[in-house]
Design an enzyme around this catalytic site. Structure first.
Site, PDB file in Angstrom:
ATOM      1  N   LYS A  64      -3.095  -0.696  10.012  1.00 36.11           N
ATOM      2  CA  LYS A  64      -3.958  -1.877  10.224  1.00 36.11           C
ATOM      3  C   LYS A  64      -4.842  -1.690  11.458  1.00 36.11           C
ATOM      4  O   LYS A  64      -5.986  -2.166  11.483  1.00 36.11           O
ATOM      5  CB  LYS A  64      -3.111  -3.145  10.376  1.00 36.11           C
ATOM      6  CG  LYS A  64      -2.280  -3.525   9.136  1.00 36.11           C
ATOM      7  CD  LYS A  64      -3.130  -4.049   8.017  1.00 36.11           C
ATOM      8  CE  LYS A  64      -2.271  -4.668   6.910  1.00 36.11           C
ATOM      9  NZ  LYS A  64      -3.044  -5.022   5.714  1.00 36.11           N
ATOM     10  N   TYR A  85      -0.692  -7.439  14.453  1.00 30.23           N
ATOM     11  CA  TYR A  85      -0.153  -6.223  15.078  1.00 30.23           C
ATOM     12  C   TYR A  85      -1.132  -5.044  14.996  1.00 30.23           C
ATOM     13  O   TYR A  85      -0.814  -3.954  15.444  1.00 30.23           O
ATOM     14  CB  TYR A  85       1.248  -5.875  14.575  1.00 30.23           C
ATOM     15  CG  TYR A  85       1.478  -5.764  13.079  1.00 30.23           C
ATOM     16  CD1 TYR A  85       0.728  -4.906  12.283  1.00 30.23           C
ATOM     17  CD2 TYR A  85       2.510  -6.481  12.479  1.00 30.23           C
ATOM     18  CE1 TYR A  85       0.976  -4.783  10.924  1.00 30.23           C
ATOM     19  CE2 TYR A  85       2.772  -6.376  11.118  1.00 30.23           C
ATOM     20  CZ  TYR A  85       2.005  -5.518  10.349  1.00 30.23           C
ATOM     21  OH  TYR A  85       2.260  -5.394   9.010  1.00 30.23           O
TER      22      TYR A  85
END
Ligand code: HXC
Length: 255
Positions: free
Chosen positions: A158, A143
């Site tokens: 992330k 993701y």
């Protein structure tokens, strides 16, 4: 990994611990990093039976730059050198974006994005000062480039870590020969992510059904990939993210 020194953040449990175990079993000097002294001692104790290398623990909160600076100094003092860094420490919980508190958002951004930068910066400065062509692996998630519905803090963090990976790969690769890569694991058994995100049996089944290979990954498989990325065989891999998810993120139209 024999005689190489590797720092693994978040190595008291889950993927970090399995990576540390793999490196130590190959004769590496491993620095185990976590926030809790007892959990660090327990992890060290667990790894001792399979280790042919050395294990050293440093209590560190990656959110605190002063902790990170001390940890890197202690690691160099203890082993005399650092070769590799795995930025694995993470924080995550499921929360709808509209209900996520400011502190919840900041906490995850702080651990995942800021912590990765602090550790990379400190170890990178050490490598640059000492002319060492080190290598970093950052743990991300698919993701990072996809949507992370329900975990917007982790997803955004992330994504930042993935860009940090590519940026440092170019900046430090060009000037210093330092390699920076990322691993994007899918659902991996025996990890904090799996325990937290796939709480119910229904959620676990839904997850496995979404993976073309119809199973969870194993932390041993992730550790093997990390081992490869640090090895000479991967000496020309730089700025890359390697996905290990059984094909899950590509599975948009399950048949
Ligand atoms: C809503 C929550 C929450 C929850 C914490 N918060 N848990 N909000 N739902 N389940 C909020 C708190 O209310 C608080 O905000 C803020 O977040 C900080 O929480 P603290 O408990 O004070 O923070 P701290 O003790 O530092 O703990 C950090 C943590 C914790 C991230 C919340 O879970 C942690 O340390 N986790 C580390 C291990 C971990 O999560 N591993 C899994 C990584 S998996 P307020 O506003 O109330 O003050 C991963 C990838 C998964 O990253 C990929 C799967 C495919």
């Amino acid at each position: 990994m024999k005689n190489k020194t590797v720092i693994v953040t978040g190595s008291t449990s889950g993927m970090g611990k399995y990576m540390a175990e793999r490196f130590a079993s190959e004769g590496a000097n491993v620095v185990l990093i976590g926030r809790n002294e007892e959990r660090l001692a327990a992890a060290k104790n667990d790894l001792e039976s399979t280790s042919t290398g050395n294990l050293f623990t440093v209590v560190t909160d990656v959110r605190k730059p002063e902790d990170v600076e001390r940890m890197v100094k202690q690691s160099v003092d203890h082993y005399g050198r650092i070769d590799y860094l795995v930025n694995n420490a993470a924080g995550n919980f499921i929360a709808p974006a509209e209900e996520l508190s400011v502190n919840g958002w900041n906490t995850v951004i702080d651990i995942v994005l800021n912590g990765t930068f602090y550790c990379s910066r400190e170890v990178g400065k050490y490598w640059i000062d000492n002319g060492i062509k080190g290598s970093i692996i950052n743990m991300v998630a698919t993701y990072a480039w996809n949507a992370g519905a329900g975990v917007i803090h982790s997803s955004a963090a992330k994504a930042g870590v993935l860009n940090l990976t590519r940026t440092l790969a170019v900046e430090w690769g060009t000037k210093y020969g330092i390699r920076v890569n990322a691993i994007a694991p899918g659902p991996i058994e025996r990890t904090g992510g799996a325990d937290k995100l796939f709480e119910s049996e229904k959620a676990a089944k839904r997850t496995i059904d979404s993976v073309p290979l119809k199973r969870l990954g194993t932390p041993e498989e992730i550790a093997g990939l990390a081992d490869f990325l640090f090895s000479e065989q991967a000496a020309f891999i730089n700025g890359e993210v390697i996905t290990m998810d059984g094909g899950q993120w590509l599975n948009k139209f399950p048949f």
